[in-house]
Motif scaffolding. Structure first.
Motif, PDB file in Angstrom:
ATOM      1  N   ALA A 714     -43.094  32.572 -23.684  1.00 11.90           N
ATOM      2  CA  ALA A 714     -44.426  32.051 -23.397  1.00 11.90           C
ATOM      3  C   ALA A 714     -45.125  31.745 -24.709  1.00 11.90           C
ATOM      4  O   ALA A 714     -44.943  32.439 -25.715  1.00 11.90           O
ATOM      5  CB  ALA A 714     -45.235  33.059 -22.591  1.00 11.90           C
ATOM      6  N   ALA A 715     -45.947  30.693 -24.700  1.00  4.73           N
ATOM      7  CA  ALA A 715     -46.734  30.321 -25.873  1.00  4.73           C
ATOM      8  C   ALA A 715     -47.972  31.208 -25.927  1.00  4.73           C
ATOM      9  O   ALA A 715     -48.664  31.389 -24.927  1.00  4.73           O
ATOM     10  CB  ALA A 715     -47.140  28.862 -25.796  1.00  4.73           C
ATOM     11  N   LEU A 716     -48.269  31.743 -27.100  1.00  4.82           N
ATOM     12  CA  LEU A 716     -49.447  32.588 -27.276  1.00  4.82           C
ATOM     13  C   LEU A 716     -50.655  31.702 -27.581  1.00  4.82           C
ATOM     14  O   LEU A 716     -50.720  31.044 -28.626  1.00  4.82           O
ATOM     15  CB  LEU A 716     -49.219  33.595 -28.395  1.00  4.82           C
ATOM     16  CG  LEU A 716     -48.073  34.581 -28.175  1.00  4.82           C
ATOM     17  CD1 LEU A 716     -47.933  35.527 -29.360  1.00  4.82           C
ATOM     18  CD2 LEU A 716     -48.270  35.373 -26.880  1.00  4.82           C
ATOM     19  N   SER A 717     -51.603  31.670 -26.652  1.00  2.00           N
ATOM     20  CA  SER A 717     -52.804  30.856 -26.823  1.00  2.00           C
ATOM     21  C   SER A 717     -53.793  31.226 -25.731  1.00  2.00           C
ATOM     22  O   SER A 717     -53.395  31.477 -24.587  1.00  2.00           O
ATOM     23  CB  SER A 717     -52.475  29.365 -26.729  1.00  2.00           C
ATOM     24  OG  SER A 717     -53.656  28.589 -26.665  1.00  2.00           O
ATOM     25  N   ASP A 718     -55.083  31.249 -26.083  1.00  4.09           N
ATOM     26  CA  ASP A 718     -56.099  31.512 -25.061  1.00  4.09           C
ATOM     27  C   ASP A 718     -56.696  30.220 -24.512  1.00  4.09           C
ATOM     28  O   ASP A 718     -57.677  30.244 -23.766  1.00  4.09           O
ATOM     29  CB  ASP A 718     -57.200  32.431 -25.602  1.00  4.09           C
ATOM     30  CG  ASP A 718     -57.881  31.886 -26.846  1.00  4.09           C
ATOM     31  OD1 ASP A 718     -57.611  30.731 -27.209  1.00  4.09           O
ATOM     32  OD2 ASP A 718     -58.686  32.633 -27.440  1.00  4.09           O
ATOM     33  N   LEU A 723     -50.921  23.251 -22.474  1.00 11.06           N
ATOM     34  CA  LEU A 723     -50.609  22.882 -23.840  1.00 11.06           C
ATOM     35  C   LEU A 723     -49.567  21.770 -23.843  1.00 11.06           C
ATOM     36  O   LEU A 723     -48.596  21.814 -23.062  1.00 11.06           O
ATOM     37  CB  LEU A 723     -50.064  24.091 -24.604  1.00 11.06           C
ATOM     38  CG  LEU A 723     -50.995  25.300 -24.722  1.00 11.06           C
ATOM     39  CD1 LEU A 723     -50.246  26.480 -25.344  1.00 11.06           C
ATOM     40  CD2 LEU A 723     -52.229  24.957 -25.555  1.00 11.06           C
ATOM     41  N   ASP A 724     -49.737  20.804 -24.711  1.00 10.23           N
ATOM     42  CA  ASP A 724     -48.736  19.754 -24.878  1.00 10.23           C
ATOM     43  C   ASP A 724     -47.717  20.227 -25.912  1.00 10.23           C
ATOM     44  O   ASP A 724     -48.045  20.417 -27.089  1.00 10.23           O
ATOM     45  CB  ASP A 724     -49.402  18.457 -25.336  1.00 10.23           C
ATOM     46  CG  ASP A 724     -50.183  17.791 -24.219  1.00 10.23           C
ATOM     47  OD1 ASP A 724     -49.608  17.606 -23.133  1.00 10.23           O
ATOM     48  OD2 ASP A 724     -51.373  17.484 -24.422  1.00 10.23           O
ATOM     49  N   VAL A 725     -46.502  20.420 -25.463  1.00  9.56           N
ATOM     50  CA  VAL A 725     -45.420  20.934 -26.310  1.00  9.56           C
ATOM     51  C   VAL A 725     -44.225  19.994 -26.138  1.00  9.56           C
ATOM     52  O   VAL A 725     -43.320  20.257 -25.338  1.00  9.56           O
ATOM     53  CB  VAL A 725     -45.046  22.380 -25.917  1.00  9.56           C
ATOM     54  CG1 VAL A 725     -43.956  22.926 -26.836  1.00  9.56           C
ATOM     55  CG2 VAL A 725     -46.272  23.288 -25.964  1.00  9.56           C
ATOM     56  N   THR A 746     -41.159  29.313 -33.216  1.00  4.28           N
ATOM     57  CA  THR A 746     -42.286  28.435 -33.525  1.00  4.28           C
ATOM     58  C   THR A 746     -41.953  27.013 -33.123  1.00  4.28           C
ATOM     59  O   THR A 746     -40.896  26.482 -33.487  1.00  4.28           O
ATOM     60  CB  THR A 746     -42.628  28.479 -35.021  1.00  4.28           C
ATOM     61  OG1 THR A 746     -42.937  29.824 -35.401  1.00  4.28           O
ATOM     62  CG2 THR A 746     -43.827  27.590 -35.326  1.00  4.28           C
ATOM     63  N   HIS A 747     -42.874  26.415 -32.354  1.00  2.00           N
ATOM     64  CA  HIS A 747     -42.716  25.009 -32.008  1.00  2.00           C
ATOM     65  C   HIS A 747     -43.161  24.193 -33.216  1.00  2.00           C
ATOM     66  O   HIS A 747     -44.319  24.251 -33.659  1.00  2.00           O
ATOM     67  CB  HIS A 747     -43.557  24.657 -30.773  1.00  2.00           C
ATOM     68  CG  HIS A 747     -43.392  23.246 -30.325  1.00  2.00           C
ATOM     69  ND1 HIS A 747     -44.370  22.286 -30.499  1.00  2.00           N
ATOM     70  CD2 HIS A 747     -42.347  22.618 -29.730  1.00  2.00           C
ATOM     71  CE1 HIS A 747     -43.947  21.136 -30.008  1.00  2.00           C
ATOM     72  NE2 HIS A 747     -42.727  21.313 -29.527  1.00  2.00           N
ATOM     73  N   GLN A 748     -42.229  23.446 -33.787  1.00  2.00           N
ATOM     74  CA  GLN A 748     -42.472  22.832 -35.087  1.00  2.00           C
ATOM     75  C   GLN A 748     -43.615  21.822 -35.075  1.00  2.00           C
ATOM     76  O   GLN A 748     -44.410  21.755 -36.025  1.00  2.00           O
ATOM     77  CB  GLN A 748     -41.185  22.157 -35.583  1.00  2.00           C
ATOM     78  CG  GLN A 748     -40.046  23.140 -35.820  1.00  2.00           C
ATOM     79  CD  GLN A 748     -38.878  22.487 -36.535  1.00  2.00           C
ATOM     80  OE1 GLN A 748     -38.901  22.312 -37.749  1.00  2.00           O
ATOM     81  NE2 GLN A 748     -37.862  22.133 -35.751  1.00  2.00           N
ATOM     82  N   ALA A 749     -43.747  21.067 -34.008  1.00  2.00           N
ATOM     83  CA  ALA A 749     -44.763  20.012 -33.990  1.00  2.00           C
ATOM     84  C   ALA A 749     -46.171  20.558 -33.827  1.00  2.00           C
ATOM     85  O   ALA A 749     -47.134  19.944 -34.308  1.00  2.00           O
ATOM     86  CB  ALA A 749     -44.454  19.018 -32.872  1.00  2.00           C
ATOM     87  N   THR A 750     -46.324  21.692 -33.165  1.00  2.00           N
ATOM     88  CA  THR A 750     -47.659  22.230 -32.874  1.00  2.00           C
ATOM     89  C   THR A 750     -47.958  23.529 -33.602  1.00  2.00           C
ATOM     90  O   THR A 750     -49.114  23.937 -33.675  1.00  2.00           O
ATOM     91  CB  THR A 750     -47.813  22.477 -31.362  1.00  2.00           C
ATOM     92  OG1 THR A 750     -46.858  23.472 -30.954  1.00  2.00           O
ATOM     93  CG2 THR A 750     -47.597  21.193 -30.572  1.00  2.00           C
ATOM     94  N   GLY A 751     -46.939  24.215 -34.088  1.00  2.00           N
ATOM     95  CA  GLY A 751     -47.137  25.517 -34.704  1.00  2.00           C
ATOM     96  C   GLY A 751     -47.324  26.650 -33.730  1.00  2.00           C
ATOM     97  O   GLY A 751     -47.563  27.801 -34.132  1.00  2.00           O
ATOM     98  N   LEU A 752     -47.213  26.388 -32.432  1.00  2.00           N
ATOM     99  CA  LEU A 752     -47.383  27.432 -31.418  1.00  2.00           C
ATOM    100  C   LEU A 752     -46.253  28.448 -31.496  1.00  2.00           C
ATOM    101  O   LEU A 752     -45.083  28.101 -31.692  1.00  2.00           O
ATOM    102  CB  LEU A 752     -47.408  26.807 -30.023  1.00  2.00           C
ATOM    103  CG  LEU A 752     -48.675  26.034 -29.653  1.00  2.00           C
ATOM    104  CD1 LEU A 752     -48.440  25.193 -28.409  1.00  2.00           C
ATOM    105  CD2 LEU A 752     -49.845  27.008 -29.420  1.00  2.00           C
ATOM    106  N   VAL A 771     -44.205  19.536 -21.377  1.00  4.04           N
ATOM    107  CA  VAL A 771     -43.161  19.202 -22.356  1.00  4.04           C
ATOM    108  C   VAL A 771     -42.957  17.698 -22.513  1.00  4.04           C
ATOM    109  O   VAL A 771     -42.220  17.266 -23.403  1.00  4.04           O
ATOM    110  CB  VAL A 771     -41.813  19.873 -21.985  1.00  4.04           C
ATOM    111  CG1 VAL A 771     -41.921  21.375 -22.065  1.00  4.04           C
ATOM    112  CG2 VAL A 771     -41.330  19.406 -20.619  1.00  4.04           C
ATOM    113  N   LYS A 772     -43.600  16.920 -21.657  1.00  2.00           N
ATOM    114  CA  LYS A 772     -43.487  15.456 -21.798  1.00  2.00           C
ATOM    115  C   LYS A 772     -44.659  14.768 -21.126  1.00  2.00           C
ATOM    116  O   LYS A 772     -45.411  15.378 -20.380  1.00  2.00           O
ATOM    117  CB  LYS A 772     -42.170  14.951 -21.205  1.00  2.00           C
ATOM    118  CG  LYS A 772     -41.955  15.242 -19.727  1.00  2.00           C
ATOM    119  CD  LYS A 772     -40.608  14.743 -19.278  1.00  2.00           C
ATOM    120  CE  LYS A 772     -40.363  15.071 -17.802  1.00  2.00           C
ATOM    121  NZ  LYS A 772     -39.034  14.604 -17.342  1.00  2.00           N
TER     122      LYS A 772
END
Length: 772
Positions: A714-718, A723-725, A746-752, A771-772
């Motif tokens: 899971a992506a950590l974000s409040d 989120l666009d990943v 780490t998702h390279q494009a977003t830093g998530l 994701v798209k």
């Protein structure tokens, strides 16, 4: 003031008697609730359930199939300093059946000439808007019949509350078409009593924390409502809370879970303190059962934390919340007693359970089939957990025919007839109300050999896994099944009830015994254990569990200690980790899960070593293997089923590995195929190839969960929006970088940052991303 003037108290008393709100026995419209009495008093209203009647008189009729609802409206009248109250019991009728049917799935029965049979009271339909539903049928000539000579018989009825025709064809045979078949399972599970988790992995940590919590539980508090109901000394114990509070109609259910948890904890640890607690609770429940004996309105063998009142009212079709699932609570108690016998050898537990089985048969065997079907199809009130499973398990121990007969009295047409029709009509059904019934169906096949019990269970399992599962392995939104392949539109804060996964895992372990060639059982068991059950416990030893696993953007875990259903299953589930790990047949030991720990059984003594952060590398040290063949699962998350094998430090040639691969994708090795005289003393190492992969939702494929190897991340974000990943589906690995020595990506494009669901405690997270 004249002598005839009324006092304030007389005014409110008179106005209370004069209050009139119309017909309260069959309410279908809004009510007019007076705000002023005839003599000038002020009237305010309170409602026992705002879901159905609001304080302004607005009525919300339950959906068709949910049943009528009894609501108490309380009027409080005031005048000056005087007050009076008056209560009205209002029955709110369920909505009419507004169904429009495009397709009625054929009802075909095969029966033996001269036998009695019942027409199904439910069957599957497809509506005009393409929903698949189970619908009640009212047959012109009733439900119960006797078959004539061989041939065909036709029957006509109507879908309940409609003018829509229903038809059934009964094929009458000279020989019994449902004659029992061989119900011997192909493989047998190795009991968790023979497995010990070791090391500091998260499964072992979870189990240790739950064990520590169980040691702190006040046994007398767990018994307080039972003793109170039976008129025994409560030993000064504090009241239970939440769903087991003194005024709760479900009180007693957690004590049943607690029994099972103690038995399972003892099996998984050998802890004698836990066994002492278990023996004390069992002995105390035996005292309660004895104390109930002879009390007015109580029949021999009864055991609960209340009287037989709720069972009586269920037979009158009292809806929830007038009553609250009495057989569900009884199932938890009965299951706990059987677990105490099976895992801890407590004979008293079996004796008490046997009496409960007798009581159940004596009560239900007197009721006609149609009444039983009406009861079991009721929303919540008729929920019976896995009574059929426990009674079938009891029969396997006692060989008492009426225990098996009692189990079959819980056959539920609403669920099972569409399954036998091979129609996924689960939409609109309460998920965890029905999954345990399917476990019971497998156990009834084992006990009777009647083929449809296994067939319907397998179809149910395939339907849920194929069309109703979130990425983490959980099912249901708002506790309910929805239409097949509807997941992306159901990403909310009340998804994936933990109870449902607990029971789906039990069902998976039971079905695998009959279908060991099917690889999906091992993959599902691993995915759901690692990503849902292991992620559902608090990370301090306080016994907290998740009720729902939130999947909406910015979700956050909330751990429940209020004795809910999921708190109860959470007491047990972390001792079940090894339930699906090892099986045997005459020739082989099957390793389904790679758990860091030991197996010590007459079939094998071995040690498995695998780290959480390196699930791709497994070492198996065999001290002794009494079987000819060692069958090793290749996880579905390994790229293209790739696996490298080494034996005693030497690589095994790929051609030998591929020769050992079975149709299900697992590896089946004999010692001589690996150049050994015996497996004893061998070290086997397996190297799989985990990768990033996606679990897109079937109805909104742009929304997906991200996973690596066995772990859903899971992506950590409040953030509370999706989120666009962006991820290239043909090469998901390219989008992420892994932090060395961790399970953080780490998702390279977003830093998530993405982490396994199990690692998350109170951080806000996104289980699904765009994701798209």
């Amino acid at each position: 003031m004249s002598d005839t003037a009324l006092t304030d108290q007389q005014i409110v008393d008179a106005d209370a008697q004069l209050l009139y709100i119309g017909n309260t026995g069959t309410v279908e419209f809004d009510l007019t609730l007076p705000t002023e009495g005839k003599n000038g008093s002020t009237v305010t209203w309170a409602t026992s359930d705002e879901r159905w009647i609001q304080t302004d008189g607005t009525v919300h009729m339950p959906e068709y199939g949910r049943g009528d609802r009894d609501v108490t409206l309380t009027a409080t009248l005031t005048h000056g300093d005087a007050t009076a109250t008056r209560e009205f019991t209002v029955k709110v009728l369920e909505q009419a059946n507004k169904i429009k049917v495009k397709e009625f799935f054929p009802i075909e029965l095969n029966v033996k000439a001269g036998s009695t049979f019942e027409l199904p009271m439910f069957a599957a339909v497809r509506t005009d808007d393409d929903r698949l539903l189970s619908q009640r049928i009212n047959w012109d000539d009733g439900v119960e019949h006797t078959a004539g000579e061989p041939g065909e018989e036709s029957f006509h009825g109507l879908i309940d509350g409609s003018t829509i025709d229903a038809h059934a064809t009964v094929h009458v045979h000279a020989e019994d078409p449902q004659a029992p078949v061989d119900a011997t399972a192909k493989v047998s599970p190795v009991s968790i009593s023979h497995v010990r988790l070791t090391g500091d992995g998260f499964l072992a940590r979870n189990q240790a924390r739950r064990l520590e919590f169980l040691r702190t539980v006040d046994d007398d508090q767990m018994l307080v409502e039972f003793r109170r109901a039976a008129g025994l000394d409560t030993k000064g114990a504090p009241d239970m809370i939440g769903w087991d509070a003194p005024d709760s109609l479900l009180r007693g259910h957690t004590t049943g879970h607690y029994l099972s948890a103690l038995a399972l904890a003892y099996a998984a640890s050998g802890d004698e303190t836990i066994k002492s607690k278990l023996d004390y609770v069992v002995a105390s429940l035996a005292e309660v059962q004895d104390a109930f004996e002879g009390k007015e309105g109580i029949h021999p063998g009864f055991l609960s934390a209340y009287s037989e009142f709720q069972f009586d009212k269920l037979q009158e079709y009292a809806p929830y919340p007038t009553i609250w699932a009495p057989y569900y609570t009884l199932h938890k108690i009965l299951a706990g007693l059987i677990d105490a016998y099976n895992y801890a050898g407590n004979q008293t537990a079996l004796d008490v359970a046997s009496k409960v089985g007798d009581w159940t048969y004596d009560r239900l065997s007197k009721l006609p089939h149609e009444q039983l079907q009406n009861m079991w199809s009721m929303y919540i009130a008729g929920e019976f957990g896995g009574m059929n499973e426990s009674l079938a398990n009891l029969y396997a121990l006692t060989h008492e025919p009426k225990h098996l007969a009692a189990a079959r009295l819980f056959d539920n047409d609403r669920l099972m007839v569409p399954m036998r029709q091979h129609v996924d009509s689960l939409g609109g059904m309460h998920a965890n109300q029905h999954i345990p019934q399917v476990i019971g169906s497998v156990k009834l096949f084992e006990a009777t050999g009647v083929p449809y019990y296994l067939d319907q269970a397998k179809f149910f399992y395939d339907s849920v896994l194929g069309h109703h599962i979130y990425a983490l392995g959980g099912t249901g939104q708002g506790e309910m099944f929805h239409q097949p392949d509807e997941i992306g539109n159901l990403i909310f804060d009340n998804t994936a009830e933990s109870c449902a996964s607990y029971n789906m895992l039990k069902l998976s372990a039971e079905l695998y015994r009959y279908f060991p060639e099917d690889a999906k059982f091992g993959d599902y068991y691993e995915r759901t254990t690692v990503n849902h059950i292991a992620a559902s416990t608090d990370q301090v030893p306080e016994g907290g569990s998740l009720y729902f696993f939130q999947t909406q953007p910015g979700g956050q875990k909330s751990f429940d200690v209020e004795n809910s259903c999921c708190h109860g299953t959470g007491l047990e589930s972390h001792f079940y980790y090894a339930e699906g790990a090892y099986y045997t047949d005459a020739d082989a030991l099957y390793v389904r899960l790679y758990l860091n720990g030991t197996l010590d059984d007459e079939a094998a003594k071995l040690t498995v070593s695998v780290e959480d952060v390196k699930p791709e590398h497994v070492t198996i040290d065999v001290e002794h293997l009494a079987k000819k063949t060692l069958r090793l699962r290749v996880p579905g998350w390994s790229v293209d089923g790739k696996v490298a094998v080494s034996m005693n430090g030497e690589a095994v040639e790929p051609i030998v590995v591929e020769a050992a691969r079975t149709d299900s994708g697992e590896l089946a090795f004999t010692a001589d195929e690996l150049g050994l005289d015996t497996f004893d003393g061998a070290r086997i190492e397996l190297d799989f190839e985990p990768h990033m992969h996606l679990f897109p939702t079937p109805d909104r494929p742009e929304l997906a969960a991200v996973a690596w190897g066995p772990y859903v991340l899971a992506a950590l974000s409040d953030e509370t929006k999706y989120l666009d990943v962006p991820v290239n589906e043909s090469d998901p690995d390219a989008a992420f970088v892994r932090e060395p020595g961790t399970l953080t990506f780490t998702h390279q494009a977003t830093g998530l940052k993405f982490v396994p669901l199990e690692q998350i405690e109170f951080e806000h997270y996104h289980a699904y991303v765009r994701v798209k």
